[in-house]
Design a protein around this motif. Sequence first.
Motif, PDB file in Angstrom:
ATOM      1  N   GLN A   1       0.725  -1.448   0.110  1.00 39.83           N
ATOM      2  CA  GLN A   1       0.008   0.068   0.288  1.00 39.83           C
ATOM      3  C   GLN A   1       0.347   1.167   0.310  1.00 39.83           C
ATOM      4  O   GLN A   1       1.551   1.659   0.975  1.00 39.83           O
ATOM      5  CB  GLN A   1      -0.917  -0.306   1.612  1.00 39.83           C
ATOM      6  CG  GLN A   1      -1.640  -0.369   1.240  1.00 39.83           C
ATOM      7  CD  GLN A   1      -2.923  -0.406   2.438  1.00 39.83           C
ATOM      8  OE1 GLN A   1      -3.499   0.298   2.467  1.00 39.83           O
ATOM      9  NE2 GLN A   1      -2.707  -1.329   3.798  1.00 39.83           N
ATOM     10  N   GLN A   2       0.613   1.778  -1.249  1.00 39.11           N
ATOM     11  CA  GLN A   2       1.843   3.296  -1.184  1.00 39.11           C
ATOM     12  C   GLN A   2       1.050   4.311  -0.513  1.00 39.11           C
ATOM     13  O   GLN A   2       2.358   5.268  -0.036  1.00 39.11           O
ATOM     14  CB  GLN A   2       2.034   3.279  -2.572  1.00 39.11           C
ATOM     15  CG  GLN A   2       2.944   2.357  -2.921  1.00 39.11           C
ATOM     16  CD  GLN A   2       3.998   2.711  -4.654  1.00 39.11           C
ATOM     17  OE1 GLN A   2       4.911   3.983  -4.029  1.00 39.11           O
ATOM     18  NE2 GLN A   2       2.717   2.179  -5.713  1.00 39.11           N
ATOM     19  N   VAL A   3      -0.950   4.252  -0.668  1.00 34.55           N
ATOM     20  CA  VAL A   3      -0.974   5.467  -0.317  1.00 34.55           C
ATOM     21  C   VAL A   3      -2.176   4.532   0.520  1.00 34.55           C
ATOM     22  O   VAL A   3      -3.089   3.969   0.172  1.00 34.55           O
ATOM     23  CB  VAL A   3      -2.063   6.072  -1.022  1.00 34.55           C
ATOM     24  CG1 VAL A   3      -3.082   6.975  -0.770  1.00 34.55           C
ATOM     25  CG2 VAL A   3      -0.936   6.551  -2.486  1.00 34.55           C
ATOM     26  N   LYS A   4      -2.323   5.197   2.257  1.00 33.58           N
ATOM     27  CA  LYS A   4      -2.763   4.691   3.184  1.00 33.58           C
ATOM     28  C   LYS A   4      -3.713   5.482   3.603  1.00 33.58           C
ATOM     29  O   LYS A   4      -3.108   6.907   3.924  1.00 33.58           O
ATOM     30  CB  LYS A   4      -2.039   4.107   4.580  1.00 33.58           C
ATOM     31  CG  LYS A   4      -0.793   3.144   3.813  1.00 33.58           C
ATOM     32  CD  LYS A   4       0.144   2.395   5.122  1.00 33.58           C
ATOM     33  CE  LYS A   4       1.561   1.716   3.962  1.00 33.58           C
ATOM     34  NZ  LYS A   4       1.913   0.992   5.815  1.00 33.58           N
ATOM     35  N   GLN A   5      -5.099   5.736   4.233  1.00 30.40           N
ATOM     36  CA  GLN A   5      -5.788   5.477   4.407  1.00 30.40           C
ATOM     37  C   GLN A   5      -6.445   4.806   5.768  1.00 30.40           C
ATOM     38  O   GLN A   5      -6.816   3.932   5.715  1.00 30.40           O
ATOM     39  CB  GLN A   5      -6.883   5.682   3.759  1.00 30.40           C
ATOM     40  CG  GLN A   5      -6.906   7.415   2.658  1.00 30.40           C
ATOM     41  CD  GLN A   5      -8.123   7.442   2.004  1.00 30.40           C
ATOM     42  OE1 GLN A   5      -8.143   7.086   0.153  1.00 30.40           O
ATOM     43  NE2 GLN A   5      -9.449   8.769   2.346  1.00 30.40           N
ATOM     44  N   ASN A   6      -5.668   4.966   6.645  1.00 32.89           N
ATOM     45  CA  ASN A   6      -6.050   3.979   7.557  1.00 32.89           C
ATOM     46  C   ASN A   6      -6.920   3.648   8.904  1.00 32.89           C
ATOM     47  O   ASN A   6      -7.111   2.835   9.469  1.00 32.89           O
ATOM     48  CB  ASN A   6      -4.559   4.094   9.004  1.00 32.89           C
ATOM     49  CG  ASN A   6      -3.019   3.566   8.739  1.00 32.89           C
ATOM     50  OD1 ASN A   6      -3.244   3.228   7.937  1.00 32.89           O
ATOM     51  ND2 ASN A   6      -2.370   4.414   8.630  1.00 32.89           N
ATOM     52  N   SER A   7      -7.994   5.240   8.416  1.00 31.59           N
ATOM     53  CA  SER A   7      -9.406   5.105   8.864  1.00 31.59           C
ATOM     54  C   SER A   7     -10.154   4.841   8.433  1.00 31.59           C
ATOM     55  O   SER A   7     -10.428   5.787   6.939  1.00 31.59           O
ATOM     56  CB  SER A   7      -9.492   6.366   9.694  1.00 31.59           C
ATOM     57  OG  SER A   7      -8.944   6.652  10.481  1.00 31.59           O
ATOM     58  N   PRO A   8     -11.402   3.587   8.721  1.00 31.62           N
ATOM     59  CA  PRO A   8     -11.706   3.128   7.576  1.00 31.62           C
ATOM     60  C   PRO A   8     -13.420   4.115   7.518  1.00 31.62           C
ATOM     61  O   PRO A   8     -13.696   4.222   6.398  1.00 31.62           O
ATOM     62  CB  PRO A   8     -12.577   1.685   7.672  1.00 31.62           C
ATOM     63  CG  PRO A   8     -11.843   1.888   8.715  1.00 31.62           C
ATOM     64  CD  PRO A   8     -10.984   2.471   9.089  1.00 31.62           C
ATOM     65  N   SER A   9     -13.454   4.579   8.723  1.00 37.38           N
ATOM     66  CA  SER A   9     -14.559   5.519   8.618  1.00 37.38           C
ATOM     67  C   SER A   9     -14.342   6.773   9.314  1.00 37.38           C
ATOM     68  O   SER A   9     -13.608   6.500  10.880  1.00 37.38           O
ATOM     69  CB  SER A   9     -15.888   4.580   8.887  1.00 37.38           C
ATOM     70  OG  SER A   9     -15.771   4.434  10.351  1.00 37.38           O
ATOM     71  N   LEU A  10     -15.469   7.452   9.299  1.00 33.53           N
ATOM     72  CA  LEU A  10     -15.287   8.737  10.117  1.00 33.53           C
ATOM     73  C   LEU A  10     -16.764   9.946  10.562  1.00 33.53           C
ATOM     74  O   LEU A  10     -17.066   9.557   9.672  1.00 33.53           O
ATOM     75  CB  LEU A  10     -14.328  10.166   9.772  1.00 33.53           C
ATOM     76  CG  LEU A  10     -13.847  11.037  10.266  1.00 33.53           C
ATOM     77  CD1 LEU A  10     -13.345  10.920  11.810  1.00 33.53           C
ATOM     78  CD2 LEU A  10     -13.217  12.639   9.420  1.00 33.53           C
ATOM     79  N   SER A  11     -16.950  10.046  11.678  1.00 36.07           N
ATOM     80  CA  SER A  11     -18.121  10.332  12.527  1.00 36.07           C
ATOM     81  C   SER A  11     -17.926  11.672  12.760  1.00 36.07           C
ATOM     82  O   SER A  11     -17.492  11.943  13.969  1.00 36.07           O
ATOM     83  CB  SER A  11     -19.515   9.082  13.449  1.00 36.07           C
ATOM     84  OG  SER A  11     -20.406   9.643  13.352  1.00 36.07           O
ATOM     85  N   VAL A  12     -19.190  12.634  12.054  1.00 37.20           N
ATOM     86  CA  VAL A  12     -18.535  14.392  12.484  1.00 37.20           C
ATOM     87  C   VAL A  12     -20.395  14.868  12.710  1.00 37.20           C
ATOM     88  O   VAL A  12     -20.669  14.699  12.504  1.00 37.20           O
ATOM     89  CB  VAL A  12     -17.990  14.814  11.530  1.00 37.20           C
ATOM     90  CG1 VAL A  12     -17.856  16.423  11.952  1.00 37.20           C
ATOM     91  CG2 VAL A  12     -16.385  14.382  11.678  1.00 37.20           C
ATOM     92  N   GLN A  13     -20.017  15.638  13.793  1.00 38.57           N
ATOM     93  CA  GLN A  13     -21.090  16.747  13.633  1.00 38.57           C
ATOM     94  C   GLN A  13     -21.264  17.722  12.676  1.00 38.57           C
ATOM     95  O   GLN A  13     -20.104  18.237  12.625  1.00 38.57           O
ATOM     96  CB  GLN A  13     -21.536  16.851  15.045  1.00 38.57           C
ATOM     97  CG  GLN A  13     -22.887  17.611  16.087  1.00 38.57           C
ATOM     98  CD  GLN A  13     -23.611  15.959  15.998  1.00 38.57           C
ATOM     99  OE1 GLN A  13     -23.771  14.916  16.425  1.00 38.57           O
ATOM    100  NE2 GLN A  13     -24.693  16.829  15.390  1.00 38.57           N
ATOM    101  N   GLU A  14     -22.488  17.857  12.275  1.00 35.99           N
ATOM    102  CA  GLU A  14     -22.630  19.059  11.523  1.00 35.99           C
ATOM    103  C   GLU A  14     -22.266  20.340  11.972  1.00 35.99           C
ATOM    104  O   GLU A  14     -22.580  20.706  13.260  1.00 35.99           O
ATOM    105  CB  GLU A  14     -23.989  19.217  10.846  1.00 35.99           C
ATOM    106  CG  GLU A  14     -24.741  20.419  10.550  1.00 35.99           C
ATOM    107  CD  GLU A  14     -25.908  20.676   9.591  1.00 35.99           C
ATOM    108  OE1 GLU A  14     -27.103  19.938  10.568  1.00 35.99           O
ATOM    109  OE2 GLU A  14     -26.208  21.182   8.580  1.00 35.99           O
ATOM    110  N   GLY A  15     -21.633  20.762  11.256  1.00 33.22           N
ATOM    111  CA  GLY A  15     -20.769  22.178  11.825  1.00 33.22           C
ATOM    112  C   GLY A  15     -19.299  22.162  12.004  1.00 33.22           C
ATOM    113  O   GLY A  15     -17.893  23.456  12.414  1.00 33.22           O
TER     114      GLY A  15
END
Lengths: 112, 119
Positions: free
Chosen positions: B2-16
């Motif tokens: 994996q030359q490019v890694k995105q280690n977080s498969p998901s992210l949850s955030v509140q609007e704003g």
Amino acid sequence: EPEVTQTPSHQVTQMGQEVILRCVPISNHLYFYWYRQILGQKVEFLVSFYNNEISEKSEIFDDQFSVERPDGSNFTLKIRSTKLEDSAMYFCASGQVRYEQYFGPGTRLTVT
Amino acid sequence: DQQVKQNSPSLSVQEGRISILNCDYTNSMFDYFLWYKKYPAEGPTFLISISSIKDKNEDGRFTVFLNKSAKHLSLHIVPSQPGDSAVYFCAATDGGLTHASGGSYIPTFGRGTSLIVHP
């Protein structure tokens, strides 16, 4: 706004059959690409096409695959003798310049 | 590899609030970085990019930061909106160094991070 279109949206085929995935790139674009994304995995480059010939291809793009630009508008990906592991979303993309890639909505290929 | 890694498969955030999506790369030849957004049943859509000669690029609510020494980039979305909910792909290319003029510059993609912005 012009967009890349792909047909069909979903293709189901039996193992060993040949499929042709079709793409209509944006009309004034010069660079054409095919990518695939196996479910849950990353988007993988297959092949790029420029000036009526393949300019680059990945290890995935072996003799089972071929591309054609049969006329001024269509760009096709042919997969011969399909295997179960060919099941994936196949994305076509085009660009007017380097680094620019506009993706189509994809064709979901299911090999049974 | 994996030359490019995105280690977080998901992210949850509140609007704003701020959304921060991270990406790491291993290939020091990469000199151009891109972020794509993908909604279900659609292809990836280019969002923002940055060249290795810069460390920040901003476009409206979207800012990409590049830390070359750490081989790390991040995408900040401020303020986050429910319509930003999508899968975000980081991609990188070394087009300036290995390809002849007129050739294609093929990005290497990460696996994506699914962002969910809650109202």
